[in-house]
Scaffold this active site. Structure first.
Site, short mmCIF file in Angstrom:
data_model
loop_
_atom_site.label_atom_id
_atom_site.label_comp_id
_atom_site.label_asym_id
_atom_site.label_seq_id
_atom_site.Cartn_x
_atom_site.Cartn_y
_atom_site.Cartn_z
N ASP A 323 0.85 -1.18 0.00
CA ASP A 323 0.00 0.00 0.00
C ASP A 323 0.89 1.23 0.00
O ASP A 323 2.06 1.14 0.34
CB ASP A 323 -0.82 0.06 1.30
CG ASP A 323 -1.92 -0.97 1.31
OD1 ASP A 323 -2.35 -1.38 0.22
OD2 ASP A 323 -2.35 -1.34 2.41
N ASP A 625 -4.79 -3.44 5.01
CA ASP A 625 -5.26 -3.01 6.32
C ASP A 625 -6.78 -3.10 6.45
O ASP A 625 -7.32 -3.27 7.52
CB ASP A 625 -4.79 -1.59 6.62
CG ASP A 625 -5.01 -0.63 5.45
OD1 ASP A 625 -5.76 -1.00 4.53
OD2 ASP A 625 -4.44 0.48 5.47
N ASP A 629 -9.42 -6.34 2.38
CA ASP A 629 -8.11 -6.80 1.95
C ASP A 629 -7.87 -8.26 2.35
O ASP A 629 -6.94 -8.90 1.87
CB ASP A 629 -6.99 -5.94 2.58
CG ASP A 629 -6.94 -4.55 1.96
OD1 ASP A 629 -7.44 -4.39 0.84
OD2 ASP A 629 -6.42 -3.63 2.61
N ASN A 719 29.00 -36.81 20.55
CA ASN A 719 27.70 -36.50 19.99
C ASN A 719 26.97 -35.47 20.85
O ASN A 719 26.39 -34.51 20.35
CB ASN A 719 26.89 -37.78 19.90
CG ASN A 719 25.59 -37.56 19.19
OD1 ASN A 719 25.60 -37.09 18.07
ND2 ASN A 719 24.50 -37.84 19.85
#
Ligand code: ATP
Length: 885
Positions: A323, A625, A629, A719
């Site tokens: 936007d 927003d 949307d 390990n």
């Protein structure tokens, strides 16, 4: 009930009023009614989390091995194995606990809020703290946070599909309904979980939490599912594959060992240890921690990721559709230009302080009816407020509208006073689809409609113009002149709005007033780009990410701003919503890659853009927003909602929320996303190096010399310490340079690239060759077996510590990154080395690990040999940097 009573009666029954509850009363009620939350599934307790660490197959094998050892009287081995099991459990627990905590933190940060009246003031509170009697203020895009009886509705429409399945929004009112009215028809009620699609209103909360209709219907709703990321899935698959392969190899070698005369018990333990060493069982946990820690870092950079998989998507995003207003720009509007009576005026002053003067061609403008009419229209058709507090002028509401209030105040027209004289009796709220807003006001018995909106939309509703002190017919020539002015102002990056009014004779619906209106003029306002945005857009470019602007604003304004901040480049296409509609899907797909600005679009156009880009193979991030949307945010690979101005509905539909609404934060988040992925890959590669090295040493030792170069408990130890601290430290590596100069990662890319796989194989082999060289030499020299094993045991551990530094970056030299810049790694390596020293010098550990003390000359051999891992990788990195691609 409540729907069958008058609004006043409901408020009385709930012991509340228009001014809302006091904070104290709200607190009391919260104690009484509990939090406004749906009961979640039982929380995983700490104990459960700890115990779950011991459920893994490998741990079970280890425990079995410990039991068998104990049974055979090998108490030392049994205790060492048990100790490693517990230590592995604790490490796993700590990691998972941290990951859980990070996820909890995110959840609390992204929890919804509601606007309520408390102590007579509108305030935002977390929805979970709502109580019966709270007065809710509702607007388009809100999620209804609790069941409520409506007190006031202005064109209020609510989407109740989550409750009733009916997809058409319901128009709400405040009438009283008979008791027998079924729930879907109680139009004066708003229910939890539904959302406002249009208009606004006020309501009083009647039920919260599990007492709401939704709570009763849903009963128990599960927690948001913990989604696994594609990377984690791949790691799981890889782990399973490696596990099976290892077990086959180990079983085979153990058999050979037994046939060659090794002690069967020793071979069994050895097999278990080797399996443990070969299978990267700790990696999935470390990956989760890597993701979770990265997510925490993103919070600091104003990006809240709502789901872990999104972190990976961020790393592969290659287009950002954003936007304009508020995201690329500051959303602090100031009216700079006005067009009335055929002339252009300018007004001075910045910000919200209502101080400034009106000028025409450098001359101060005297009182003017046209200017007055324009400013009055802009002030009455307006929901923003302006107030002074401690000498500072604050604006409440939409900045576009705030700018209009400020401009009018500069001419001495104050909104509060004006509204007293011109009471509002009706309105059609602004929406991005209509691009205009209208109010109906009454003054001294007369009725007026006032409208504002996009200039072309306003012009379309006008047949007259206020010109030369009277209302004249709006001729096509005049219209053209106005449109030319719009273009001229928009070219100066101003956001332009049109204004119109009309006297109406009877009390008509506000919608019906939007025709045959009188054009009052234009106002052009400045919304400066955010300072950091230009740099962010340039960063995107070097990072192989395209930026596209999608805005409801005018084409010329959008274009001018896009060019200024570097989104638009020579040869790009600027497309308007109308032009987009005229294109067939196929035609649009053909040009979509060239479009860098979409102007005057509706929210549904965003969906079309996302779909076309996805078809072209892009990984699309899209901001939004508004309530409309949501579909585009969901469809995008990465939906991004605005934390400050965004509606609850858009936040829910998104994968990430920007807490500062700033475009630059998206770019920071992408960088963090890339960094997290880079770190994960690096510590996977580190782990691979370790496992490959150990497995090769042991296999070759047994097959070639019928000797165990390191014994079972030593393998377990290696390990444990290699999988423990260093990978955690590697996951904390900060973003290093170059990260935003590479192309985005392909979304289908594997766990580790071929380059990294070859490097791990090479380094693993290097460690193995050296250890086997030492073995060969020591056997020839007649060194005792415990000493040989201690030497190799230590050489492996120290090599791996040098190797940890290699994997801070697969590209850059550790020396150029700064050896001490990853402090955690320094601590991790130091602690590991200390532990190793303990293993060979502390008597009780010597018994447990069957080690002998090493002499200085032994160290004189081990350290140079071990450091070759680092040297080899540094040379490789150097050569790679020198080779042109
Ligand atoms: P973005 O760039 O985020 O899409 P935008 O503000 O340009 O934001 P919209 O909010 O859809 O997009 O606005 C579209 C147009 O509607 C604006 O260009 C303006 O002309 C008009 N407009 C905006 N706000 C209002 C309002 N409160 N009342 C009337 N008209 C408005």
């Amino acid at each position: 009930m409540y729907y069958d009573e008058a609004a006043d009666a409901v408020q009385k029954a709930l012991n509340t009023s228009e001014t809302g509850l006091s904070s104290g009363e709200a607190e009391n009620r919260l104690q009484k009614y509990g939090k406004n939350e749906l009961e979640e599934e039982e929380k995983t307790s700490v104990v459960k989390l700890f115990l779950s660490q011991f459920k893994s197959f490998l741990i079970l094998i280890l425990m079995a091995a410990a039991l068998i050892s104990a049974f055979l009287g090998e108490l030392i081995d049994a205790s060492v194995i048990l100790f490693t099991v517990i230590l592995a459990g604790v490490l796993g627990f700590v990691q998972e606990y941290r990951a859980e905590e990070s996820i909890k933190l995110l959840k609390s940060l992204t929890s919804p809020e509601a606007l309520v009246v408390r102590n007579g003031k509108e305030t935002k509170v977390p929805s979970s703290l709502l109580v019966p009697g709270d007065i809710l203020v509702l607007q388009a895009g809100d999620r209804i946070p609790a069941d409520a009886r409506l007190l006031e509705t202005i064109s209020l429409k609510i989407d109740e599909s989550s409750l009733t399945g009916e997809s058409v929004p319901v128009e709400k009112n405040t009438k009283i309904f008979p008791p027998e009215t079924p729930q879907p028809d109680r139009k004066n009620m708003a229910y939890t979980g539904t959302s406002v699609t249009y208009g606004r209103g006020k309501a009083v909360v009647t039920a919260t939490g599990m007492s709401t209709a939704f709570g009763k219907l849903a009963g128990l709703i599960g927690e948001i599912e913990r989604e696994r990321t594609p990377l984690q899935e791949k790691l799981d698959q890889f782990g399973r594959w490696l596990g099976t392969a290892t077990l086959v190899v180990v079983a085979f070698v153990a058999m050979i060992g037994i046939l060659q005369g090794f002690d069967p018990f020793e071979m069994f333990l050895w097999g278990v240890a080797l399996a443990v060493a070969a299978i990267p069982e700790a990696l999935p946990a470390v990956v989760t921690v890597g993701l979770a820690l990265g997510v925490r870092r993103m919070v600091k950079r104003h990006a809240l990721v709502r789901k872990l998989p999104s972190v990976e998507t961020l790393g592969s995003t290659n287009i950002i559709c954003t936007d304009k207003t508020g995201t690329l720009t500051q959303n602090k509007m100031t009216v700079e230009k006005l067009y009335v009576n055929g002339t252009l005026l300018s007004v001075t002053g910045r910000g919200y302080e209502p101080v400034g003067d009106f000028f025409k061609e450098g001359q101060s403008v005297p009182e003017d009816v046209h200017l007055h009419k324009l400013l009055v229209t802009g002030t009455l058709c307006n929901d923003a407020g302006l107030a002074q507090e401690d000498g500072i002028w604050n604006m409440m509401g939409d900045p576009t509208e705030g700018a209009l209030v400020v401009a009018a105040a500069k001419a001495g027209i104050w909104k509060i006073a004006l509204e007293k004289k011109h009471r509002r009796i009706g309105e059609v709220p602004f929406s991005s689809e209509r691009k205009m807003m209208t109010t109906l006001n009454t003054s001294e018995g007369r009725l007026y409609a006032y409208s504002k909106g996009a200039p072309e939309v306003i012009l379309a509703s006008c047949t007259k113009i206020f010109h030369g002190g009277q209302e004249e017919e709006l001729t096509p020539e005049m219209k053209q002149k106005i449109l030319d002015t719009v273009h001229e102002l928009a070219n100066q990056t101003l956001r332009v709005m049109g204004f119109a009014y009309r006297q109406v004779t009877e009390n008509i619906l506000p919608e019906e007033a939007e025709r045959e209106m009188v054009f009052a003029g234009l106002m052009g306002m400045r919304d400066l780009p955010r300072e950091e945005v230009k740099v962010a857009i340039a960063t995107c470019k070097s990072a192989g990410i395209r930026t596209v602007m999608i805005t409801g604003d005018h084409r010329t304004t959008a274009f001018a701003i896009a060019r200024e901040i570097g989104i638009y480049r020579e040869g790009d296409i600027v497309l308007t919503g109308v032009e987009l509609d005229a294109l067939e899907n196929k035609e649009f797909e053909d040009i979509v890659e060239k479009v860098s600005v979409y102007a005057r679009v509706y929210p549904e156009h965003k969906l079309k853009v996302v779909e076309a880009l996805k078809k072209k193979g892009y990984v699309v991030a899209m901001t939004g927003d508004g309530v409309n949307d949501a579909p585009a945010l969901k469809a995008a690979d990465m939906g991004i909602a605005m934390g400050i101005t965004g509606t609850e509905v858009s936040k829910e539909a998104s994968s990430m929320i920007l807490t500062d609404d700033n475009f630059a934060s998206i770019v920071s988040a992408v960088e963090e996303g890339r960094n997290i992925l880079k770190n994960i890959k690096n510590f996977i590669a580190y782990g691979l190096t370790c496992h490959i090295g150990v497995v090769l040493i042991v296999l070759v030792g047994v097959l070639a010399w019928q000797i165990l170069p390191v014994i079972a408990v030593q393998i377990l130890w290696i390990n444990l310490i290699t999988d423990g601290l260093p990978p955690m430290a590697l996951s904390l590596e900060a973003p290093n340079r170059g990260l935003m100069e590479q192309k985005p990662r392909k979304s289908k890319e594997g766990l580790v690239s071929r380059r990294m796989l070859i490097a791990s194989l090479g380094l693993g082999s290097l460690i193995a060759i050296q250890s086997l060289g030492v073995l060969y030499w020591a056997l020839k020299e007649g060194v005792s077996l415990p000493k040989i094993q201690t030497l190799i045991f230590t050489l492996i551990v120290i090599s791996l510590m040098f190797n940890a530094f290699n994997w801070r970056s697969d590209r850059y030299s550790v020396f150029s990154l700064g050896i001490f810049t990853n402090r955690s790694l320094i601590y991790a390596v130091l602690s590991t080395v200390l532990l190793q020293l303990a293993a060979i010098y502390v008597p009780i550990m010597q018994t447990a690990f069957r080690t002998v003390p090493l002499s200085l000359s032994d160290w004189g051999m081990i350290i140079p040999l071990a450091s070759t891992t680092l040297i080899a990788m540094e040379i490789t990195k150097y050569l790679e940097r020198k080779t042109p691609r």
